[in-house]
Enzyme design. Structure first.
Site, PDB file in Angstrom:
ATOM      1  CB  CYS A 207      -0.924  -0.018   1.217  1.00  0.00           C
ATOM      2  SG  CYS A 207      -1.618   1.570   1.668  1.00  0.00           S
TER       3      CYS A 207
ATOM      4  CB  CYS B 297       0.944   0.978   4.255  1.00  0.00           C
ATOM      5  SG  CYS B 297      -0.823   0.640   4.417  1.00  0.00           S
TER       6      CYS B 297
END
Length: 475
Positions: free
Chosen positions: A175, A178
């Site tokens: 991600c 992330c």
């Protein structure tokens, strides 16, 4: 003089009289007279009923709606596997108008996998700005910290039980958000645990890799990454309605913001019933019911139900857009009086689903990354009662529905595309004019009387001929 004028007037008498001593009454004529009278009465009664009833006329015209008139679309749709945390409704049309994340006229209610309500409706009317991040690379040179190693299903519950407050970052390594948060999270974790070391024991920052702990993440209804959850003994150990309550952090994702957030949590460590004012309740169920209405221009458009966030990434293969359409209709529901009017004068009558072809239909995603699309063709029928009162008139919207499901490389979603017909059906109710009733009545009386007279004459002459024939034989 006067008698002479009156005698001349008699010459134009249409109805000259035959002297009574020159007429002859017959039994057959009497029966024909009775039958003619009965027929006259029956036909008169039927014509009177037709005169008292109303007729309808149907016309097809080009839609005469004003250019700025808006169409109301009402909907109530349940998604058992789409969390209210990320469920959004976007609207677009053929003119290029796009409205993202409709909130003003939309109500979202958490539901479970069997579509039972499990919480209060969520109000998204206040849109929050996307969280801020630290500059990329700011903490890339920080040393590795053992305490930042991800926790897993083996020690997750033990970690929650050990600390009064545990802030967990549910992330996925692939991600983008992330990856951007990772160095900041490690730096914030180090500073928080320097401030509040193990012997203090009031707070713990932790993270969970959802690619390795899929069941653990799904058990906490994690759909978007990163999702930061706050678990506190003061709340989690108190079952509310059979559920344990915890919260979701949606603030900035900078080191300073995370450390300040940890500092603000410390006073409530171990204190039950104390909630942080800047936290939101974390999802307690897997699904969401989305109900409300929108106003759109009368041009082709699309309603787009999907998961969307400016600060999260979604795993498409995890998303399930199965849904049930409780109701989906255009315009407003008719009152009982207007419904009776529409039912009475509609050209083909009303079916049970006349205005809502999608009512209580379920659409299942049998494969990952399935997108559902519904195509609706909408027709406007305007009914106008004979009273002339426009308030009693009604605009009824009916539509045909075609649905299909397909595999999509984009985020799975549910789309409702509508296309309005440029043709408007106008149904007018009208009563017969009085002159038509009088004309028909005269035609009934005159026609039956004339036909009966002809039959009587034929019958009378036939009898006379038969009698002459019999006398001829006897002579």
């Amino acid at each position: 003089m006067a008698s002479r004028i009156f005698s001349r007037l008699k010459a134009i008498d249409f109805y000259k009289k035959i002297p009574s001593d020159l007429t002859e009454a017959t039994l057959a004529g009497a029966w024909l007279s009775i039958l003619a009278a009965i027929i006259m009465i029956l036909l008169f009664g039927m014509e009177f009923l037709a005169f008292m009833s109303t007729t309808t006329s149907t016309h097809l015209i080009v839609d005469r709606s004003s250019a700025n008139e808006l169409l109301k679309i009402n909907f109530n749709v349940s998604f058992p596997a789409l969390s209210c945390e990320f469920a959004t409704l976007d609207v677009s049309d053929a003119l290029g108008t796009k409205r993202l994340n409709i909130t003003k006229t939309l109500r979202k209610t958490p539901i479970d996998h069997v579509m039972m309500r499990v919480g209060a409706a969520k109000d998204d009317s206040v849109k929050k700005p996307a969280p801020k991040y630290d500059h990329e690379g700011r903490f890339d040179e920080e040393d590795d910290i053992d305490i930042t190693l991800p926790i897993d299903h083996n020690n997750f519950q033990q970690t929650l039980a050990r600390y009064p407050i545990v802030v967990v970052n549910f992330f996925a390594p692939w991600c983008h958000w992330c990856q951007r948060l990772a160095p900041t999270w490690e730096a914030a974790t180090k500073e928080v645990h320097d401030k509040y070391p193990e012997w203090d024991g009031r707070i713990r920052f932790a993270k969970v890799d959802c690619t390795a702990e899929m069941e653990l993440c799904r058990g906490h209804f994690i759909m978007g990454f990163p999702s930061i959850r706050v678990f506190r003994k003061g709340h989690d150990e108190i079952a509310i309605g059979g559920r344990q309550d915890h919260e979701s952090y949606t603030g900035d994702r900078t080191k300073e913001a995370l450390v300040a957030f940890a500092d603000s949590l410390i006073p409530s460590a171990g204190q039950p019933h104390i909630k942080h004012e800047h936290l939101e309740a974390a999802p307690q169920s897997s699904g969401c019911n989305m109900a409300g209405f929108i106003l759109v221009k009368k041009v082709p458009g699309t309603l787009h139900f999907a998961a969307r966030s400016e600060a999260h990434t979604f795993e498409h293969s995890w998303m399930n857009m199965s849904h049930m359409v409780h109701s989906f209709y255009f315009g407003s529901r008719p009152s009982s009086r207007k419904y009776s009017l529409l039912q009475r004068i509609h050209p083909e009558g009303l079916n049970a689903d006349w205005a809502d072809k999608l009512h209580d239909q379920t659409f299942l995603s049998e494969h990952p990354q399935s997108t559902h699309e519904h195509y609706l063709q909408v027709v406007l029928t305007t009914v106008e009662p004979r009273s002339g009162n426009k308030m009693l008139g009604y605009d009824a919207y009916e539509y045909t529905a075609h649905s299909h499901t397909f595999m999509s490389d984009d985020t799975p979603s549910a789309k409702v595309t509508f296309d309005l017909s440029p043709i408007q059906i106008v149904v007018k109710e009208a009563s017969k004019p009085l002159y038509h009733f009088l004309t028909t009545t005269c035609a009934i009386v005159g026609g039956v009387f004339t036909v009966a007279g002809i039959l009587d004459s034929i019958l009378y002459q036939s009898v006379k001929l038969l009698r002459k024939a019999e006398l001829g034989k006897q002579g």
